[in-house]
Design a protein around this motif. Structure first.
Motif, PDB file in Angstrom:
ATOM      1  N   ARG A 116       0.828  -1.213   0.000  1.00  0.00           N
ATOM      2  CA  ARG A 116       0.000   0.000   0.000  1.00  0.00           C
ATOM      3  C   ARG A 116       0.860   1.259   0.000  1.00  0.00           C
ATOM      4  NH1 ARG A 116      -3.640   1.352   4.638  1.00  0.00           N
ATOM      5  NH2 ARG A 116      -4.383   3.264   3.730  1.00  0.00           N
ATOM      6  N   ALA A 117       1.908   1.264   0.809  1.00  0.00           N
ATOM      7  CA  ALA A 117       2.819   2.412   0.868  1.00  0.00           C
ATOM      8  C   ALA A 117       3.515   2.598  -0.476  1.00  0.00           C
ATOM      9  CB  ALA A 117       3.834   2.226   1.988  1.00  0.00           C
ATOM     10  N   ALA A 129       1.032   4.019  -3.036  1.00  0.00           N
ATOM     11  CA  ALA A 129       0.774   5.439  -2.770  1.00  0.00           C
ATOM     12  C   ALA A 129       1.977   6.285  -3.175  1.00  0.00           C
ATOM     13  CB  ALA A 129       0.459   5.648  -1.289  1.00  0.00           C
ATOM     14  N   SER A 150       1.838   9.060  -6.165  1.00  0.00           N
ATOM     15  CA  SER A 150       2.145  10.457  -5.830  1.00  0.00           C
ATOM     16  C   SER A 150       3.323  10.968  -6.645  1.00  0.00           C
ATOM     17  CB  SER A 150       2.453  10.599  -4.344  1.00  0.00           C
ATOM     18  OG  SER A 150       1.315  10.308  -3.586  1.00  0.00           O
ATOM     19  N   ALA A 180       3.791  10.465   0.657  1.00  0.00           N
ATOM     20  CA  ALA A 180       2.726   9.473   0.450  1.00  0.00           C
ATOM     21  C   ALA A 180       3.014   8.194   1.227  1.00  0.00           C
ATOM     22  CB  ALA A 180       2.574   9.175  -1.036  1.00  0.00           C
ATOM     23  N   GLY A 205       2.241   8.642   4.873  1.00  0.00           N
ATOM     24  CA  GLY A 205       0.809   8.593   5.177  1.00  0.00           C
ATOM     25  C   GLY A 205       0.302   7.187   5.436  1.00  0.00           C
ATOM     26  N   VAL A 206       0.987   6.200   4.884  1.00  0.00           N
ATOM     27  CA  VAL A 206       0.593   4.802   5.042  1.00  0.00           C
ATOM     28  C   VAL A 206       1.471   4.092   6.071  1.00  0.00           C
ATOM     29  CG1 VAL A 206       0.361   2.588   3.831  1.00  0.00           C
ATOM     30  CG2 VAL A 206      -0.227   4.717   2.656  1.00  0.00           C
ATOM     31  N   ALA A 258       1.041  14.244  -2.959  1.00  0.00           N
ATOM     32  CA  ALA A 258       0.790  13.218  -1.938  1.00  0.00           C
ATOM     33  C   ALA A 258      -0.579  13.414  -1.299  1.00  0.00           C
ATOM     34  CB  ALA A 258       1.886  13.252  -0.877  1.00  0.00           C
ATOM     35  N   GLY A 259      -0.933  14.662  -1.019  1.00  0.00           N
ATOM     36  CA  GLY A 259      -2.252  14.949  -0.451  1.00  0.00           C
ATOM     37  C   GLY A 259      -3.377  14.563  -1.390  1.00  0.00           C
ATOM     38  N   VAL A 316      -3.282  12.291  -3.849  1.00  0.00           N
ATOM     39  CA  VAL A 316      -3.363  10.827  -3.961  1.00  0.00           C
ATOM     40  C   VAL A 316      -3.981  10.224  -2.707  1.00  0.00           C
ATOM     41  CG1 VAL A 316      -1.938   8.733  -4.051  1.00  0.00           C
ATOM     42  CG2 VAL A 316      -1.531  10.593  -5.660  1.00  0.00           C
ATOM     43  N   HIS A 317      -3.670  10.793  -1.553  1.00  0.00           N
ATOM     44  CA  HIS A 317      -4.242  10.299  -0.295  1.00  0.00           C
ATOM     45  C   HIS A 317      -5.763  10.482  -0.267  1.00  0.00           C
ATOM     46  CE1 HIS A 317      -4.470   9.324   3.946  1.00  0.00           C
ATOM     47  NE2 HIS A 317      -5.127  10.449   4.162  1.00  0.00           N
ATOM     48  N   ARG A 318      -6.231  11.593  -0.814  1.00  0.00           N
ATOM     49  CA  ARG A 318      -7.660  11.896  -0.779  1.00  0.00           C
ATOM     50  C   ARG A 318      -8.426  11.393  -2.003  1.00  0.00           C
ATOM     51  NH1 ARG A 318      -4.912  15.595   1.812  1.00  0.00           N
ATOM     52  NH2 ARG A 318      -5.629  16.417   3.793  1.00  0.00           N
TER      53      ARG A 318
END
Length: 181
Positions: A59-60, A63, A67, A121, A124-125, A166-167, A169-171
């Protein structure tokens, strides 16, 4: 107009200061890290290693790669085409590593955008892995100024692009679900 003049003066001072670092360690380590990051090889390698560590690593890695792709597209595909800025003058760089600079626009730093996007990114994971990835990302950003490829403001702009990517892709999954449902 004073803000732009202050920015130029700050870029000039910071670039000359960073480029004048006399440490042989700096002059060996920074170029080596930047070479690994060239064409995003470092980040693809980190993603490959993380993907072998289980679901969190996969997952990391996903992401981070997503990103990084967004940051590269925005920085190199859009902003460099719109924002025409020359590279720092060679006279500002007090060492010989000023050769072999790109011909593209200086703003923003695509290397920095990719590294920051990937690291943020991943953080975040998987915060620990993101912190580890942030170390070479910062080193690449410093190296871009040290060799005269970028102004400090180019690197800052690249970092902003990376954080925004990164923000986004996270959202993205939540935004997509909201639009579709």
């Amino acid at each position: 107009m004073t803000v732009l003049a202050d920015l130029r003066e700050g870029d000039h001072r910071l670039t000359r200061w960073v480029a004048s670092w006399p440490s042989t360690c700096v002059r060996r380590v920074l170029p080596a890290v930047e070479e690994m990051a060239e064409h995003t090889k470092l980040w693809w390698g980190a993603a490959a290693v993380m993907s072998t560590v289980g679901w969190r690593g996969r997952r990391a890695a996903a992401a981070g790669v997503a990103s990084m792709a967004v940051a590269e597209l925005v920085s190199n595909g859009v902003l460099k085409q719109v924002w025409s800025r020359r590279r720092p003058p060679k006279e500002w760089i007090s060492h010989e590593e000023v050769h072999d600079r790109p011909d593209s626009s200086s703003f923003p730093s695509g290397h920095t955008a990719a590294g920051v996007a990937f690291s943020a990114a991943v953080a975040g994971v998987w915060p620990w892995a993101g912190a580890v990835c942030a170390v070479p990302a910062v080193m690449v950003a410093v190296e871009r100024v040290h060799t005269g490829a970028h102004y400090p403001s180019d690197v800052a702009g690249g970092a902003v692009v990376g954080l925004a990517a990164a923000g986004l892709v996270h959202r993205a999954p939540r935004l997509t679900a909201r639009l579709l449902l």
